[in-house]
Write an enzyme that holds these catalytic residues in place. Sequence first.
Site, PDB file in Angstrom:
ATOM      1  N   ASP A  40      -2.011 -15.502  -4.428  1.00 34.90           N
ATOM      2  CA  ASP A  40      -1.654 -14.337  -5.234  1.00 34.90           C
ATOM      3  C   ASP A  40      -0.870 -14.816  -6.442  1.00 34.90           C
ATOM      4  O   ASP A  40      -0.125 -15.791  -6.354  1.00 34.90           O
ATOM      5  CB  ASP A  40      -0.825 -13.335  -4.428  1.00 34.90           C
ATOM      6  CG  ASP A  40      -0.852 -11.944  -5.032  1.00 34.90           C
ATOM      7  OD1 ASP A  40      -1.333 -11.018  -4.362  1.00 34.90           O
ATOM      8  OD2 ASP A  40      -0.395 -11.762  -6.174  1.00 34.90           O
ATOM      9  N   TYR A  75      -5.756 -12.553  -3.417  1.00 30.55           N
ATOM     10  CA  TYR A  75      -4.894 -11.462  -3.875  1.00 30.55           C
ATOM     11  C   TYR A  75      -4.081 -10.983  -2.670  1.00 30.55           C
ATOM     12  O   TYR A  75      -3.941  -9.794  -2.408  1.00 30.55           O
ATOM     13  CB  TYR A  75      -5.700 -10.300  -4.460  1.00 30.55           C
ATOM     14  CG  TYR A  75      -6.721 -10.703  -5.516  1.00 30.55           C
ATOM     15  CD1 TYR A  75      -6.365 -10.830  -6.849  1.00 30.55           C
ATOM     16  CD2 TYR A  75      -8.047 -10.951  -5.163  1.00 30.55           C
ATOM     17  CE1 TYR A  75      -7.307 -11.194  -7.816  1.00 30.55           C
ATOM     18  CE2 TYR A  75      -8.985 -11.317  -6.118  1.00 30.55           C
ATOM     19  CZ  TYR A  75      -8.602 -11.436  -7.445  1.00 30.55           C
ATOM     20  OH  TYR A  75      -9.541 -11.795  -8.394  1.00 30.55           O
ATOM     21  N   ASP A 132      -8.644  -8.595  -2.025  1.00 32.37           N
ATOM     22  CA  ASP A 132      -8.162  -7.256  -2.347  1.00 32.37           C
ATOM     23  C   ASP A 132      -7.635  -7.272  -3.782  1.00 32.37           C
ATOM     24  O   ASP A 132      -6.427  -7.282  -4.019  1.00 32.37           O
ATOM     25  CB  ASP A 132      -7.049  -6.879  -1.362  1.00 32.37           C
ATOM     26  CG  ASP A 132      -6.569  -5.444  -1.540  1.00 32.37           C
ATOM     27  OD1 ASP A 132      -7.171  -4.715  -2.351  1.00 32.37           O
ATOM     28  OD2 ASP A 132      -5.590  -5.063  -0.878  1.00 32.37           O
ATOM     29  N   CYS A 138     -10.177  -0.592  -5.157  1.00 35.34           N
ATOM     30  CA  CYS A 138      -9.510   0.697  -5.348  1.00 35.34           C
ATOM     31  C   CYS A 138     -10.037   1.442  -6.571  1.00 35.34           C
ATOM     32  O   CYS A 138      -9.491   2.479  -6.939  1.00 35.34           O
ATOM     33  CB  CYS A 138      -7.996   0.511  -5.452  1.00 35.34           C
ATOM     34  SG  CYS A 138      -7.459  -0.580  -6.782  1.00 35.34           S
ATOM     35  N   GLN A 192       0.834  -1.204   0.000  1.00 34.61           N
ATOM     36  CA  GLN A 192       0.000   0.000   0.000  1.00 34.61           C
ATOM     37  C   GLN A 192       0.870   1.255   0.000  1.00 34.61           C
ATOM     38  O   GLN A 192       1.868   1.330   0.707  1.00 34.61           O
ATOM     39  CB  GLN A 192      -0.913  -0.007   1.221  1.00 34.61           C
ATOM     40  CG  GLN A 192      -1.885  -1.177   1.261  1.00 34.61           C
ATOM     41  CD  GLN A 192      -2.880  -1.174   0.130  1.00 34.61           C
ATOM     42  OE1 GLN A 192      -3.130  -0.138  -0.483  1.00 34.61           O
ATOM     43  NE2 GLN A 192      -3.468  -2.324  -0.154  1.00 34.61           N
TER      44      GLN A 192
END
Length: 432
Positions: A320, A285, A361, A388, A248
């Site tokens: 992931d 993810y 995510d 996002c 992030q």
Amino acid sequence: MTSPEVTITKGETFDVTVERMAHGGVGIAHAPDGRIVFVHGAFPGDAVSVIARKVKKSFIEADLVDVNTAGSLRVESACPAAAQGAGCCDFHELDPNKESEIKTEVLTEQLRRVAKLEADELERLNIETRELAPQRGWRTRVRLGVDQEGRAGLRKRGSTELVTDVACTQLVPGLVDGIVGENARRFTPGAEVIVVMDSEGNRHVVESRRAPRGRRVETVREVIEGTGTVVERVGEHAFTFPATAFWQAHRAAPEAYTSLVREWLSASSAPADSSGESAVAWDLYGGVGLFVPALHDALVSSGAAEKPVDFASPQIYSVDYSPAAAATKQDCLAPYSVEFRSAKVESSAAQLPAPRFVVLDPPRTGAGDDVVSSVASAAPRSVVHVGCDPATFARDIKAWKQAGYELKRLTMLNAFPGTHHFETMALLQPHK
């Protein structure tokens, strides 16, 4: 309503007044002929001159030529790089005190139009907002382009041209000292430079090649400064991974996100028929495993009073597709029973034990109908979905609704101050 006689053509300049903001950080106005106009760089209340760049039957995409009368939301620029055209801070002239309000309105509109949420449902949800401080100097990592003279800088919006003489004010102090600006060092022409300031205060500078559009490139060609392996601390946990791996951007985001996951899932009430439920969670993810401790705590907390279920050693599966994320073993996660799988999420759900909790995510493109459907078919008690991009997030929420899940909590986190971007977190549970 569009007038029968279309008068505005491509390349024509005309005046409009911006009424509201749309997804993507563009202002919405109406042309003299009635068509909707989308204007980059204009805010509600601005009276502006624009030039038509793309003309369609029902709308016009226009570029800002001049602000004739500034609206009440327009302030002095907060970013010299954006003032020169860099694509970093498209809200650099927007009143920061109004930013979250505008972003929440954009999210609400996407949920109404794309997810087909009714007004009463949106009212019941009462979207929460959380500001992540600080508003400037918050970004701990940046990817820079390199021009043919070896100078590093941010790309201008919609262009390969770089702004190389000034830095963006999103960046934490010292991040690009000696890298961007006058007398900065030079790099390999055409390369991409990744700069990270980690939680230990160490700066890492690596060169990579430029990523194809829509993809991440994680191969490090040269470590120029630091070790190339960053350390990021969240609470008592220290994560280590390559500088090119995803993390992030806002320095306060990891703590804010994990706190919400822990809070929401720990409070999940047990259904009456939970006796056969396993202490399993999916971290989809999952990157380097940021949400693993929160998922572990939530499993233990929610199962503590349920005698039929053994929650002493909850099992977490983190999936992931990123090799850089999965390749680094996280010593801080040694106390947890977690299995990392480097694979695409859409092909993994059918291979995992049924979960009690799921956190997903996805990237900006969203999870998509297939992923949502496969996760829902495993019947998790609670899902935390992180998005996002408000449009793809709303599309995913629609898929959850169709799969029998309903929104219980919804929070807009202003994790990208000075830009039109933001993060949304939703708690979903099976419809009763």
